[in-house]
Write an enzyme that holds these catalytic residues in place. Sequence first.
Site, short mmCIF file in Angstrom:
data_model
loop_
_atom_site.label_atom_id
_atom_site.label_comp_id
_atom_site.label_asym_id
_atom_site.label_seq_id
_atom_site.Cartn_x
_atom_site.Cartn_y
_atom_site.Cartn_z
N LEU A 117 6.50 1.96 8.20
CA LEU A 117 7.29 0.78 8.55
C LEU A 117 8.78 1.05 8.35
CD1 LEU A 117 4.83 -1.78 6.99
CD2 LEU A 117 5.28 -1.46 9.44
N THR A 153 0.84 -1.20 0.00
CA THR A 153 0.00 0.00 0.00
C THR A 153 0.88 1.25 0.00
OG1 THR A 153 -0.17 -0.17 2.40
CG2 THR A 153 -1.97 -1.14 1.11
N VAL A 155 0.80 4.60 2.47
CA VAL A 155 1.31 5.20 3.70
C VAL A 155 2.08 4.17 4.52
CG1 VAL A 155 0.68 6.32 5.89
CG2 VAL A 155 -0.52 6.95 3.78
N CYS A 156 1.61 2.92 4.49
CA CYS A 156 2.18 1.86 5.32
C CYS A 156 3.70 1.72 5.15
CB CYS A 156 1.48 0.54 5.06
SG CYS A 156 -0.29 0.58 5.42
N PRO A 157 4.24 1.67 3.93
CA PRO A 157 5.68 1.49 3.84
C PRO A 157 6.47 2.67 4.39
CG PRO A 157 4.73 1.78 1.65
CD PRO A 157 3.60 1.63 2.61
#
EC number: 1.11.1.26
Length: 188
Positions: free
Chosen positions: A52, A45, A47-49
């Site tokens: 993380l 996806t 925003v997720c990376p």
Amino acid sequence: MGIVGSTIKPFKNTAFQAGKDFFDVTEGDIAGKWAVFFFYPADFTFVCPTELEDLAGEYATLQGLGVEVFGVSTDTHFSHKAWHDTSDAIGKCTYAFLGDQNHNLANNFGVLREGVGLADRATFVVDPDGVIQLVEITPEGVGRNAKELVRKIKAAKYWREHPGQVCPAKWEEGEATLAPSLDLVGKI
């Protein structure tokens, strides 16, 4: 939702971690340790990376504080490995990713989006007794800040280790704390 101060529920999820075989993680594996459960909606996806990867930049600091870190989404451990192996940002992550395709963790922590099958963007800090001490939940389009997470964990650890003292707003390690008393009421 009175989750702060509650004890985590039993779980068993399969993890992917760079350089290791797949392995199971249970609540027993974090007993006696601080732990972060870093929920995000889905692998592959947008925003997720960024979140993380930001967390990966603070992972050594968190390890130095004795904190276990788990990225969690409702994807499988296989999907986590595929994302790690194909994404430059996720490839920097050396902490464990828990697969939660059965939604047991997302349900246990109360962050499963009903009817959607994805977890909210949420962070939970669990103390060595399995008690949830910190919670942060943000909307889909708002990423979290790993440096602020580290600051909050340091404050939670300090508070636990120094009964009778509390950490004021923006407290940083080494700064003055407060000892709540009637003498302070109305003076701060």
